[in-house]
Design a protein around this motif. Structure first.
Motif, PDB file in Angstrom:
ATOM      1  N   GLU A  31      27.958  43.192  39.892  1.00 15.36           N
ATOM      2  CA  GLU A  31      27.723  42.441  41.114  1.00 15.36           C
ATOM      3  C   GLU A  31      26.606  41.434  40.901  1.00 15.36           C
ATOM      4  O   GLU A  31      25.554  41.750  40.359  1.00 15.36           O
ATOM      5  CB  GLU A  31      27.322  43.407  42.237  1.00 15.36           C
ATOM      6  CG  GLU A  31      27.288  42.761  43.616  1.00 15.36           C
ATOM      7  CD  GLU A  31      28.683  42.542  44.161  1.00 15.36           C
ATOM      8  OE1 GLU A  31      28.918  41.433  44.674  1.00 15.36           O
ATOM      9  OE2 GLU A  31      29.512  43.456  44.073  1.00 15.36           O
ATOM     10  N   LYS A  32      26.843  40.186  41.335  1.00 16.03           N
ATOM     11  CA  LYS A  32      25.787  39.188  41.273  1.00 16.03           C
ATOM     12  C   LYS A  32      24.795  39.462  42.408  1.00 16.03           C
ATOM     13  O   LYS A  32      25.198  39.626  43.554  1.00 16.03           O
ATOM     14  CB  LYS A  32      26.380  37.782  41.399  1.00 16.03           C
ATOM     15  CG  LYS A  32      27.248  37.397  40.218  1.00 16.03           C
ATOM     16  CD  LYS A  32      27.763  35.980  40.369  1.00 16.03           C
ATOM     17  CE  LYS A  32      28.637  35.603  39.185  1.00 16.03           C
ATOM     18  NZ  LYS A  32      29.178  34.249  39.281  1.00 16.03           N
ATOM     19  N   LYS A  33      23.518  39.487  42.082  1.00 15.87           N
ATOM     20  CA  LYS A  33      22.518  39.879  43.065  1.00 15.87           C
ATOM     21  C   LYS A  33      21.698  38.709  43.595  1.00 15.87           C
ATOM     22  O   LYS A  33      20.931  38.854  44.534  1.00 15.87           O
ATOM     23  CB  LYS A  33      21.586  40.926  42.440  1.00 15.87           C
ATOM     24  CG  LYS A  33      22.328  42.209  42.025  1.00 15.87           C
ATOM     25  CD  LYS A  33      21.386  43.203  41.393  1.00 15.87           C
ATOM     26  CE  LYS A  33      22.138  44.470  40.987  1.00 15.87           C
ATOM     27  NZ  LYS A  33      21.242  45.466  40.347  1.00 15.87           N
ATOM     28  N   GLU A  34      21.858  37.549  42.965  1.00 14.47           N
ATOM     29  CA  GLU A  34      21.023  36.419  43.357  1.00 14.47           C
ATOM     30  C   GLU A  34      21.332  35.955  44.772  1.00 14.47           C
ATOM     31  O   GLU A  34      22.478  35.722  45.140  1.00 14.47           O
ATOM     32  CB  GLU A  34      21.262  35.252  42.396  1.00 14.47           C
ATOM     33  CG  GLU A  34      20.448  34.016  42.760  1.00 14.47           C
ATOM     34  CD  GLU A  34      20.828  32.828  41.891  1.00 14.47           C
ATOM     35  OE1 GLU A  34      20.367  31.724  42.183  1.00 14.47           O
ATOM     36  OE2 GLU A  34      21.579  33.032  40.933  1.00 14.47           O
ATOM     37  N   SER A 630      30.368  33.161  47.015  1.00 15.25           N
ATOM     38  CA  SER A 630      31.016  34.324  47.608  1.00 15.25           C
ATOM     39  C   SER A 630      32.503  34.283  47.286  1.00 15.25           C
ATOM     40  O   SER A 630      33.016  33.267  46.805  1.00 15.25           O
ATOM     41  CB  SER A 630      30.816  34.347  49.129  1.00 15.25           C
ATOM     42  OG  SER A 630      31.669  33.406  49.765  1.00 15.25           O
ATOM     43  N   VAL A 631      33.212  35.377  47.567  1.00 14.91           N
ATOM     44  CA  VAL A 631      34.640  35.430  47.262  1.00 14.91           C
ATOM     45  C   VAL A 631      35.450  34.469  48.128  1.00 14.91           C
ATOM     46  O   VAL A 631      36.616  34.207  47.836  1.00 14.91           O
ATOM     47  CB  VAL A 631      35.210  36.859  47.427  1.00 14.91           C
ATOM     48  CG1 VAL A 631      34.667  37.782  46.360  1.00 14.91           C
ATOM     49  CG2 VAL A 631      34.927  37.400  48.817  1.00 14.91           C
ATOM     50  N   ASP A 642      42.296  38.345  32.611  1.00 10.92           N
ATOM     51  CA  ASP A 642      41.635  37.828  31.415  1.00 10.92           C
ATOM     52  C   ASP A 642      40.169  37.495  31.664  1.00 10.92           C
ATOM     53  O   ASP A 642      39.375  37.426  30.732  1.00 10.92           O
ATOM     54  CB  ASP A 642      42.339  36.562  30.913  1.00 10.92           C
ATOM     55  CG  ASP A 642      43.402  36.893  29.886  1.00 10.92           C
ATOM     56  OD1 ASP A 642      43.504  38.063  29.493  1.00 10.92           O
ATOM     57  OD2 ASP A 642      44.126  35.972  29.476  1.00 10.92           O
ATOM     58  N   THR A 643      39.808  37.235  32.906  1.00 11.70           N
ATOM     59  CA  THR A 643      38.407  36.933  33.220  1.00 11.70           C
ATOM     60  C   THR A 643      37.769  38.053  34.024  1.00 11.70           C
ATOM     61  O   THR A 643      36.760  37.836  34.678  1.00 11.70           O
ATOM     62  CB  THR A 643      38.290  35.597  33.972  1.00 11.70           C
ATOM     63  OG1 THR A 643      39.248  35.567  35.038  1.00 11.70           O
ATOM     64  CG2 THR A 643      38.542  34.432  33.043  1.00 11.70           C
ATOM     65  N   GLY A 644      38.364  39.238  33.994  1.00 12.45           N
ATOM     66  CA  GLY A 644      37.624  40.391  34.472  1.00 12.45           C
ATOM     67  C   GLY A 644      38.214  41.245  35.556  1.00 12.45           C
ATOM     68  O   GLY A 644      37.849  42.408  35.688  1.00 12.45           O
ATOM     69  N   ASP A 645      39.102  40.704  36.375  1.00 13.24           N
ATOM     70  CA  ASP A 645      39.573  41.491  37.508  1.00 13.24           C
ATOM     71  C   ASP A 645      40.731  42.403  37.108  1.00 13.24           C
ATOM     72  O   ASP A 645      41.894  42.118  37.391  1.00 13.24           O
ATOM     73  CB  ASP A 645      39.985  40.579  38.666  1.00 13.24           C
ATOM     74  CG  ASP A 645      38.974  40.617  39.798  1.00 13.24           C
ATOM     75  OD1 ASP A 645      38.482  41.718  40.097  1.00 13.24           O
ATOM     76  OD2 ASP A 645      38.669  39.564  40.378  1.00 13.24           O
ATOM     77  N   THR A 656      37.549  43.809  41.425  1.00 16.40           N
ATOM     78  CA  THR A 656      37.011  44.978  40.737  1.00 16.40           C
ATOM     79  C   THR A 656      35.848  44.672  39.817  1.00 16.40           C
ATOM     80  O   THR A 656      35.087  45.573  39.465  1.00 16.40           O
ATOM     81  CB  THR A 656      38.116  45.682  39.923  1.00 16.40           C
ATOM     82  OG1 THR A 656      38.639  44.768  38.943  1.00 16.40           O
ATOM     83  CG2 THR A 656      39.238  46.161  40.830  1.00 16.40           C
ATOM     84  N   ASP A 657      35.691  43.410  39.412  1.00 18.38           N
ATOM     85  CA  ASP A 657      34.554  43.092  38.539  1.00 18.38           C
ATOM     86  C   ASP A 657      33.323  42.701  39.343  1.00 18.38           C
ATOM     87  O   ASP A 657      32.268  42.434  38.776  1.00 18.38           O
ATOM     88  CB  ASP A 657      34.910  42.007  37.522  1.00 18.38           C
ATOM     89  CG  ASP A 657      35.338  40.697  38.167  1.00 18.38           C
ATOM     90  OD1 ASP A 657      35.386  40.622  39.405  1.00 18.38           O
ATOM     91  OD2 ASP A 657      35.641  39.744  37.419  1.00 18.38           O
ATOM     92  N   GLY A 658      33.457  42.626  40.655  1.00 14.25           N
ATOM     93  CA  GLY A 658      32.300  42.376  41.501  1.00 14.25           C
ATOM     94  C   GLY A 658      31.745  40.980  41.414  1.00 14.25           C
ATOM     95  O   GLY A 658      30.606  40.738  41.820  1.00 14.25           O
ATOM     96  N   ASP A 659      32.526  40.023  40.888  1.00 22.93           N
ATOM     97  CA  ASP A 659      32.035  38.647  40.853  1.00 22.93           C
ATOM     98  C   ASP A 659      32.462  37.942  42.138  1.00 22.93           C
ATOM     99  O   ASP A 659      32.800  38.575  43.134  1.00 22.93           O
ATOM    100  CB  ASP A 659      32.519  37.922  39.595  1.00 22.93           C
ATOM    101  CG  ASP A 659      34.025  37.693  39.579  1.00 22.93           C
ATOM    102  OD1 ASP A 659      34.708  38.068  40.553  1.00 22.93           O
ATOM    103  OD2 ASP A 659      34.522  37.126  38.583  1.00 22.93           O
ATOM    104  N   HIS A 660      32.458  36.626  42.155  1.00 22.75           N
ATOM    105  CA  HIS A 660      32.759  35.879  43.371  1.00 22.75           C
ATOM    106  C   HIS A 660      34.146  35.255  43.366  1.00 22.75           C
ATOM    107  O   HIS A 660      34.415  34.338  44.130  1.00 22.75           O
ATOM    108  CB  HIS A 660      31.690  34.800  43.586  1.00 22.75           C
ATOM    109  CG  HIS A 660      30.339  35.371  43.888  1.00 22.75           C
ATOM    110  ND1 HIS A 660      29.179  34.637  43.804  1.00 22.75           N
ATOM    111  CD2 HIS A 660      29.960  36.627  44.255  1.00 22.75           C
ATOM    112  CE1 HIS A 660      28.150  35.405  44.117  1.00 22.75           C
ATOM    113  NE2 HIS A 660      28.597  36.610  44.392  1.00 22.75           N
TER     114      HIS A 660
END
Length: 685
Positions: A31-34, A630-631, A642-645, A656-660
């Motif tokens: 998860e990005k916390k910034e 944000s998402v 391929d980029t994480g999900d 699932t990768d908690g990115d945006h």
């Protein structure tokens, strides 16, 4: 290049429903916390084919090739380890690169955004030769392509929609529920969803497609296809261990343990892309050129074409009237809707045709040929060119349908038309359109990218490496066409220095012949075009003045457009509106800044061109504008695994990768949205 494994999954192969790329499960939650003060809402959900494929071409070149060129060992990249070994390495080697690849497949294999390969002109010839229906003939052709790279028939994927030519735009929202049910389970609770192996649920709504054939759209797709095909087919691999081998001779594949392509899976994709390109080029050459005298569509004649005897060129827009077939429609009628010649259309055809020329080039005089490419076009699986078309005498050229000959016809005709229709000899610059004569406006962005296209053209026609190797030094053939390309490129570069530079160090957005420099507020896009063009001039001519000018425009751009608070570039006066064209050009300029413009020991240092500063800007751009805060925000609408999900049993988060960036079914819209770029406006919260 590091090659990712294409995970094979056994699948039935219906004759009219073809194949696709698989991907590797990956990435843990991070998860990005910034906390951020930035908002990046989407302003338009329309898919612009030209802008997207142009941007993703720049993303590709600014991905793995850039990171590797800066010293990264690509083997250390792992999409499950976000921002490792550094955030830049991950952003370039994973995100920029993989977003680029998956978006191409979305357009050319999944969405249906164009005409099905079943109706391609080369496919028709296969069907005639085999005395079979087109769908069955195409299925057999795909089996033959698979055999050439030792790709198992049982691992061919289902319900593809391979295109031979693509439409100008559409709605990237999925038209039905994406099938994310379990196809195959892994030991770690991740699973392969059905849509990974069966593309039937990934179609876009045909009623919402802009059914126009625009050279900048199908040309930008061509660019993506040519770059990836060149990467995938630029070497051999062993059959027993699927290990990449550098090509020593064009006959290496005669060894039973050596096959075409850098791997079996990548080789298969390279073959599909090349088959699509081959059909596209035959269709473009034979049906999409416009005769200014007769006002009708006609055929290109390439080396025998003389613009002074009557202009025959690619018009801006041709409407496709489909036959009504919902599964795989064909063109019932082609109607010219806009007969202008637009500079963007022309350079977005010149660039990819030049890249593909470098792949297919079989001229004996060219001593810089990649032996792996020669093996691909030696008759099997793709036909070789007639001897008349590869000798040094254009007078004896013959009409042919092989990849080299048909591409050369398109390439030379487009090049001659850029010279005859868009280059104003009095001022030494390219005008942005031709309609019953040359227009008066020189657009800085379009002129700059025309220069880059001419650089690649000169390299290709003179037998120099293109693709990822377009910066390498080699001895060229010195052809008349290559010399003319350098003249045109140099004239436009000098025009930028003498007519477009402003007192504040920026460049003007354009120039009106007979009136002078435009007085509108400079845009970011104009600066990016000028930097890209002047860097092209430096690389092509080795004239230091062009590099120095590009460096100073970059410095002025960073000073005038960088917003220190939001850490993004403004795109104009008090606005931050990002389209795919802006995003692609910015990605490209970051790359040339790192590779060609950054401070060296012999330079007067420019703070903005310190490598660390450029990398910081690059990372901020992808993090804040492409992925977004944000998402629900950012240009990248969704992402593939391929980029994480990855898909995890019991995890219905859609991220699932908690990115945006959400998974495709969890993105905007009732059924989700394709992994493509959208236009956004950056705002301060």
């Amino acid at each position: 290049m590091k090659k990712k494994e294409l995970k094979g999954v056994a699948a039935a192969f219906a004759s009219s429903l073809l194949l696709a790329s698989a991907c590797t499960p990956m990435q843990e939650t991070n998860e990005k916390k910034e906390k951020t003060t930035i908002a990046v809402p989407v302003t338009d959900y329309t898919f612009d084919t030209a802008g997207n494929m142009f941007a993703y071409s720049e993303f590709e070149l600014s991905g793995e090739p850039l990171a590797e060129g800066l010293g990264l060992n690509l083997d250390v990249l792992d999409a499950r380890k976000m921002n490792k070994p550094t955030k830049f390495d991950y952003t370039a080697g994973i995100e920029s690169y993989e977003y680029s690849e998956e978006a191409m497949y979305e357009v050319t294999e999944k969405s249906g955004l164009g005409l099905h390969l079943i109706h391609g002109p080369v496919t028709a010839k296969w069907a005639e030769k085999e005395k079979k229906a087109a769908d069955e003939a195409l299925a057999n052709r795909f089996y033959a392509l698979a055999d050439s790279v030792e790709y198992p028939h049982e691992e061919i994927f289902r319900n593809m929609f391979p295109t031979f030519i693509e439409y100008a735009g559409g709605d990237p929202h999925y038209a039905q529920k994406v099938d994310t049910s379990v196809y195959a389970e892994n030991d770690d609770d991740t699973y392969v969803p059905v849509y990974q192996v069966d593309f039937q649920s990934l179609r876009w709504n045909r009623d919402n497609m802009q059914k126009l054939l625009t050279p900048s759209a199908y040309g930008a797709v061509f660019l993506k296809q040519a770059l990836w095909a060149g990467d995938f087919l630029g070497g051999f691999h062993t059959v027993d261990k699927d290990e990449e081998l550098e090509a020593k001779t064009s006959h290496d594949d005669h060894d039973k343990n050596i096959a075409l392509g850098v791997s079996s899976a990548d080789g298969m994709q390279g073959m599909i892309l090349t088959e699509e390109i081959w059909n596209k080029l035959n269709f473009v050459r034979d049906y999409l050129f416009y005769d200014e005298k007769t006002k009708g569509l006609t055929r290109a004649i390439g080396s025998k074409y003389d613009p002074s005897k009557g202009l025959v060129y690619l018009p801006h827009a041709i409407e496709v009237i489909e036959d009504g077939n919902k599964l795989a429609p064909t063109a019932k009628q082609l109607v010219v809707k806009d007969a202008r010649s637009v500079l963007q259309d022309q350079w977005l055809m010149l660039w990819p045709a030049s890249e593909f020329y470098g792949m297919t080039d079989q001229r004996p005089d060219n001593l810089n040929q990649n032996q792996a490419f020669l093996a691909v076009f030696d008759g099997e699986p793709f036909p070789s060119a007639p001897k008349e078309n590869i000798d040094a005498n254009p007078a004896n050229d013959v009409v042919a349908t092989d990849p080299y000959s048909v591409n050369r016809d398109v390439l030379l005709q487009v090049f001659k038309n850029i010279d005859a229709m868009h280059f104003n000899r009095e001022v030494g610059a390219f005008v942005e359109e031709y309609k019953d004569g040359q227009g008066k406006r020189v657009d800085t962005f379009q002129a700059g990218y025309t220069m880059e296209a001419l650089r690649i053209f000169e390299r290709a026609i003179d037998g120099l490496p293109v693709g990822y190797a377009s910066g390498e030094q080699a001895k060229g053939l010195g052809t008349p066409e290559g010399k003319r390309a350098l003249q045109l490129l140099t004239a436009q570069a000098d025009f930028i220095l003498t007519k477009l530079l402003r007192k504040d160090g920026l460049v003007a957005n354009g120039f009106i012949i007979g009136e002078g420099q435009e007085q509108t507020t400079p845009t970011l896009l104009a600066q990016l075009g000028a930097i890209r063009g002047l860097t092209a001039a430096f690389l092509a001519t080795k004239e230091a003045k062009y590099r120095e000018a590009a460096r100073h425009i970059y410095e002025a751009m960073d000073k005038h457009f960088w917003d220190r608070t939001l850490r993004v570039y403004k795109t104009g006066k008090n606005e931050m509106k990002y389209t795919p064209f802006v995003a692609g050009a910015l990605s490209g300029v970051f790359r040339v800044a790192l590779n060609n413009l950054n401070n060296t020991d012999s330079d007067q240092p420019i703070k903005a061109l310190e490598r660390e500063t450029i990398i910081s800007r690059y990372v901020d751009f992808y993090d804040r504008i492409i992925d977004g805060p944000s998402v629900h925000e950012g240009m990248q609408a969704s992402e593939f695994w391929d980029t994480g999900d990855v898909y995890i049993k019991g995890n219905d988060s859609g991220n699932t990768d908690g990115d945006h960036v959400p998974q495709i079914q969890a993105g905007h819209g009732k059924y989700g949205i394709a992994p493509v770029l959208l236009s956004v406006e950056v705002r301060k919260k």
